[in-house]
Scaffold this motif. Structure first.
Motif, PDB file in Angstrom:
ATOM      1  N   THR A 266       0.820  -1.221   0.000  1.00 56.12           N
ATOM      2  CA  THR A 266       0.000   0.000   0.000  1.00 56.12           C
ATOM      3  C   THR A 266       0.853   1.271   0.000  1.00 56.12           C
ATOM      4  O   THR A 266       0.330   2.367   0.201  1.00 56.12           O
ATOM      5  N   ARG A 267       2.145   1.138  -0.267  1.00 51.78           N
ATOM      6  CA  ARG A 267       3.008   2.325  -0.359  1.00 51.78           C
ATOM      7  C   ARG A 267       2.911   2.944  -1.755  1.00 51.78           C
ATOM      8  O   ARG A 267       2.772   2.251  -2.753  1.00 51.78           O
ATOM      9  N   LYS A 268       3.011   4.269  -1.788  1.00 52.66           N
ATOM     10  CA  LYS A 268       3.054   5.006  -3.045  1.00 52.66           C
ATOM     11  C   LYS A 268       4.470   5.522  -3.278  1.00 52.66           C
ATOM     12  O   LYS A 268       5.266   5.624  -2.347  1.00 52.66           O
ATOM     13  N   MET A 269       4.767   5.862  -4.529  1.00 48.29           N
ATOM     14  CA  MET A 269       6.106   6.346  -4.859  1.00 48.29           C
ATOM     15  C   MET A 269       6.455   7.598  -4.043  1.00 48.29           C
ATOM     16  O   MET A 269       7.602   7.782  -3.641  1.00 48.29           O
TER      17      MET A 269
ATOM     18  N   TRP B 168       1.418   3.965  -7.353  1.00 49.66           N
ATOM     19  CA  TRP B 168       1.635   2.881  -6.401  1.00 49.66           C
ATOM     20  C   TRP B 168       2.975   2.206  -6.689  1.00 49.66           C
ATOM     21  O   TRP B 168       3.317   1.970  -7.851  1.00 49.66           O
ATOM     22  N   ILE B 169       3.711   1.875  -5.661  1.00 51.26           N
ATOM     23  CA  ILE B 169       4.975   1.173  -5.876  1.00 51.26           C
ATOM     24  C   ILE B 169       4.718  -0.204  -6.460  1.00 51.26           C
ATOM     25  O   ILE B 169       5.410  -0.645  -7.383  1.00 51.26           O
ATOM     26  N   PHE B 170       3.686  -0.875  -5.946  1.00 46.21           N
ATOM     27  CA  PHE B 170       3.332  -2.204  -6.445  1.00 46.21           C
ATOM     28  C   PHE B 170       1.877  -2.176  -6.929  1.00 46.21           C
ATOM     29  O   PHE B 170       0.964  -2.595  -6.202  1.00 46.21           O
ATOM     30  N   PRO B 171       1.645  -1.676  -8.136  1.00 47.90           N
ATOM     31  CA  PRO B 171       0.270  -1.565  -8.631  1.00 47.90           C
ATOM     32  C   PRO B 171      -0.321  -2.923  -9.011  1.00 47.90           C
ATOM     33  O   PRO B 171       0.417  -3.891  -9.266  1.00 47.90           O
TER      34      PRO B 171
ATOM     35  N   ARG C 239      -2.155  -5.627 -11.374  1.00 47.65           N
ATOM     36  CA  ARG C 239      -2.130  -5.918 -12.800  1.00 47.65           C
ATOM     37  C   ARG C 239      -3.518  -5.767 -13.418  1.00 47.65           C
ATOM     38  O   ARG C 239      -3.671  -5.782 -14.633  1.00 47.65           O
ATOM     39  N   GLU C 240      -4.513  -5.628 -12.561  1.00 49.14           N
ATOM     40  CA  GLU C 240      -5.862  -5.384 -13.052  1.00 49.14           C
ATOM     41  C   GLU C 240      -6.099  -3.905 -13.331  1.00 49.14           C
ATOM     42  O   GLU C 240      -7.096  -3.531 -13.922  1.00 49.14           O
ATOM     43  N   GLY C 241      -5.202  -3.058 -12.889  1.00 44.52           N
ATOM     44  CA  GLY C 241      -5.324  -1.623 -13.108  1.00 44.52           C
ATOM     45  C   GLY C 241      -4.242  -0.881 -12.345  1.00 44.52           C
ATOM     46  O   GLY C 241      -4.061  -1.116 -11.144  1.00 44.52           O
ATOM     47  N   LEU C 242      -3.508  -0.009 -13.021  1.00 43.53           N
ATOM     48  CA  LEU C 242      -2.400   0.690 -12.387  1.00 43.53           C
ATOM     49  C   LEU C 242      -2.848   1.748 -11.396  1.00 43.53           C
ATOM     50  O   LEU C 242      -2.022   2.345 -10.707  1.00 43.53           O
ATOM     51  N   ASP C 243      -4.167   1.987 -11.316  1.00 46.42           N
ATOM     52  CA  ASP C 243      -4.689   3.011 -10.423  1.00 46.42           C
ATOM     53  C   ASP C 243      -4.970   2.492  -9.019  1.00 46.42           C
ATOM     54  O   ASP C 243      -5.504   3.217  -8.181  1.00 46.42           O
ATOM     55  N   LYS C 244      -4.588   1.233  -8.759  1.00 46.28           N
ATOM     56  CA  LYS C 244      -4.800   0.674  -7.412  1.00 46.28           C
ATOM     57  C   LYS C 244      -3.652  -0.279  -7.093  1.00 46.28           C
ATOM     58  O   LYS C 244      -2.980  -0.796  -7.993  1.00 46.28           O
ATOM     59  N   PRO C 245      -3.411  -0.517  -5.802  1.00 43.74           N
ATOM     60  CA  PRO C 245      -2.303  -1.400  -5.438  1.00 43.74           C
ATOM     61  C   PRO C 245      -2.649  -2.865  -5.667  1.00 43.74           C
ATOM     62  O   PRO C 245      -3.828  -3.227  -5.748  1.00 43.74           O
ATOM     63  N   MET C 246      -1.632  -3.702  -5.764  1.00 45.61           N
ATOM     64  CA  MET C 246      -1.884  -5.133  -5.878  1.00 45.61           C
ATOM     65  C   MET C 246      -2.518  -5.630  -4.585  1.00 45.61           C
ATOM     66  O   MET C 246      -2.324  -5.048  -3.509  1.00 45.61           O
ATOM     67  N   THR C 247      -3.280  -6.677  -4.685  1.00 42.91           N
ATOM     68  CA  THR C 247      -3.966  -7.207  -3.514  1.00 42.91           C
ATOM     69  C   THR C 247      -3.003  -8.021  -2.657  1.00 42.91           C
ATOM     70  O   THR C 247      -1.942  -8.472  -3.123  1.00 42.91           O
ATOM     71  N   ARG C 248      -3.393  -8.198  -1.414  1.00 45.51           N
ATOM     72  CA  ARG C 248      -2.568  -8.977  -0.505  1.00 45.51           C
ATOM     73  C   ARG C 248      -2.433 -10.412  -1.002  1.00 45.51           C
ATOM     74  O   ARG C 248      -1.350 -11.002  -0.943  1.00 45.51           O
ATOM     75  N   ASN C 249      -3.535 -10.963  -1.514  1.00 48.39           N
ATOM     76  CA  ASN C 249      -3.483 -12.336  -2.010  1.00 48.39           C
ATOM     77  C   ASN C 249      -2.521 -12.461  -3.189  1.00 48.39           C
ATOM     78  O   ASN C 249      -1.757 -13.418  -3.294  1.00 48.39           O
ATOM     79  N   ALA C 250      -2.570 -11.475  -4.101  1.00 46.88           N
ATOM     80  CA  ALA C 250      -1.696 -11.517  -5.274  1.00 46.88           C
ATOM     81  C   ALA C 250      -0.230 -11.464  -4.846  1.00 46.88           C
ATOM     82  O   ALA C 250       0.615 -12.207  -5.371  1.00 46.88           O
ATOM     83  N   ALA C 251       0.075 -10.597  -3.888  1.00 44.58           N
ATOM     84  CA  ALA C 251       1.451 -10.492  -3.405  1.00 44.58           C
ATOM     85  C   ALA C 251       1.864 -11.772  -2.679  1.00 44.58           C
ATOM     86  O   ALA C 251       2.984 -12.271  -2.856  1.00 44.58           O
TER      87      ALA C 251
END
Length: 444
Positions: free
Chosen positions: A171-174, A222-225, A227-239
């Motif tokens: 959930t960190r941003k650049m 997002w540092i870790f966006p 893959r379903e959309g660069l406007d939101k962070p990756m999900t915990r499950n995906a990570a």
């Protein structure tokens, strides 16, 4: 099908997730259907949709929670009446499979038709979590993981070696990356942490470089966006699945009985242990990791700058995993002055030795006649001061030549007499060190 949903086949075959994640999704969804008596996930979902309007008191009503509950409980206790009759799974595997279900139901039924709170209340695993030991990789294993990881997972793993929780990391941003001197850090607000405690988490230049490298081809705040959309962070499950897949490819596999597992949370243990090995005081390590319980009242008195500066001095170089570290240290003025003095003296010694060697070469060859040697010695004495290396060499060589006079030819005796006269005159012109001091005092 509603606009915000996809088919279960689309969920399973999602190209944005790792191949191992797709494999696990397919297995879990098919077994979910089988555990509830359906030949395919399609029939299971049709039944859930048909029963949507039935009262919850109807024992025949099938909901996502009841379907998940039957499947998960069958994994925990397969020998019981409602179990699946198969071998009991490791608790780590049960946890992994359970984590697939919320995302699955939201994707195929719509978020408005699924509640995380209800799922967590009805589909509990129980106290079996306490039986699991989260194993941490060794330094060599970590270096191997970093070597085989893709740019995103390498950056994510690098951030997790600081001790951040996976949710905190994704959930960190650049803009959250800040620099202090020779290192970088994240500043976590209290509401963003599990312990509701604000803290600062430092990262090395190396990890910051991995983040920058990943974002060369990724344009997102997002540092870790996702893959379903660069406007939101990756999900915990995906990570979680991405790193679990990386661990397995790197040879870090869970124990057969499930008592020891590798997971992203393992990196918190790794980070804590390694910072302490580097010599970082416990209070600073706890502050960075976020162990508020251990800190107690000290949480209000720790200085963020002191905490992360101590980490930089003691840990940053040792927690740089794939690069050789060269740190330029600014010397104190006194040390710099001493080094400059030694450098000057070394240059003077080198120049003196060079002159000395040249002089020895000129006056020593056996082919030189006595007349030639006398001429060379007088020339050397005129160029050098008494007491210096060259002066001492000239005086000793001259004295040795004078001592050879008795056996010399008449012409050579005349040359030696000339040398003797020159040296005597030169000696009379010399003054002692005390006389030189007195003369200097009078001039002042």
């Amino acid at each position: 099908m509603e606009d915000d949903t996809i088919s279960w086949q689309e969920f399973v075959d999602d190209p944005s997730v790792a191949p191992n994640t797709r494999r696990i999704r397919k297995m879990v969804i098919e077994r979910l259907a089988k555990a509830n008596g359906f030949e395919s996930p399609t029939l299971l979902l049709d039944k859930i949709r048909l029963d949507k309007d039935k009262p919850n008191t109807d024992p025949e009503k099938l909901t996502p929670y009841r379907a998940a509950r039957k499947y998960i409980f069958g994994l925990i206790a397969p020998e019981q009446e409602n179990g699946n009759g198969e071998k009991k799974l490791k608790i780590g595997s049960v946890t992994l499979y359970r984590s697939v279900l919320p995302t699955f139901f939201k994707s195929v039924l719509g978020e408005q038709n699924f509640s995380d709170d209800t799922f967590n209340r009805m589909v509990k695993i129980g106290d079996t979590f306490v039986q699991i030991e989260k194993k941490a990789p060794t330094v060599e294993e970590l270096k191997h993981l970093l070597a085989i990881a893709n740019p995103r997972d390498r950056a994510l793993l690098g951030v997790l070696t600081t001790g951040m929780r996976i949710t905190e990391a994704i959930t960190r941003k650049m803009k959250d990356v800040q620099q202090r001197g020779e290192y970088y850090y994240f500043k976590l607000r209290a509401g963003e942490t599990k312990a509701k405690y604000k803290r600062r988490v430092p990262i090395t230049k190396e990890t910051y470089g991995w983040i920058q490298a990943y974002h060369t081809d990724v344009n997102s705040e997002w540092i870790f966006p996702s893959r379903e959309g660069l406007d939101k962070p990756m999900t915990r499950n995906a990570a979680w699945f991405a790193l679990k897949d990386l661990f397995e490819r790197g040879g870090l596999k869970d124990s057969e009985d499930g008592s020891e597992i590798y997971s992203p949370h393992s990196m918190r243990k790794f980070a804590e242990n390694y910072m302490l090995r580097c010599g970082l005081p416990d209070k600073f390590a706890d502050a960075i990791i976020g162990h508020v319980g251990r800190l107690g009242a000290k949480t209000h008195y720790l200085d963020d700058d002191e905490t992360t500066d101590s980490w930089y001095e003691l840990c940053a170089d040792k927690m740089t995993w794939t690069q050789d570290v060269v740190r330029i240290v600014e010397l104190p003025k006194e040390a710099k002055d001493k080094m400059e003095q030694l450098t000057r003296e070394n240059k003077e010694i080198k120049a003196g030795l060079t002159d000395l060697i040249s002089a020895i070469v000129k006056i020593s060859p056996p082919t030189l006649s006595i007349k030639q040697r006398v001429a060379e010695l007088i020339e050397l004495m005129e160029k050098s001061s008494p007491g210096t290396l060259l002066g001492e060499l000239a005086d000793r060589s001259g004295q040795a030549l004078i001592e050879q006079r008795s056996g010399a030819a008449d012409d050579d005796k005349k040359a030696i007499d000339k040398l003797n006269e020159y040296m005597s005159k030169r000696k009379r012109l010399q003054i002692s060190g005390s006389e030189a001091a007195m003369l200097g005092a009078k001039k002042q």
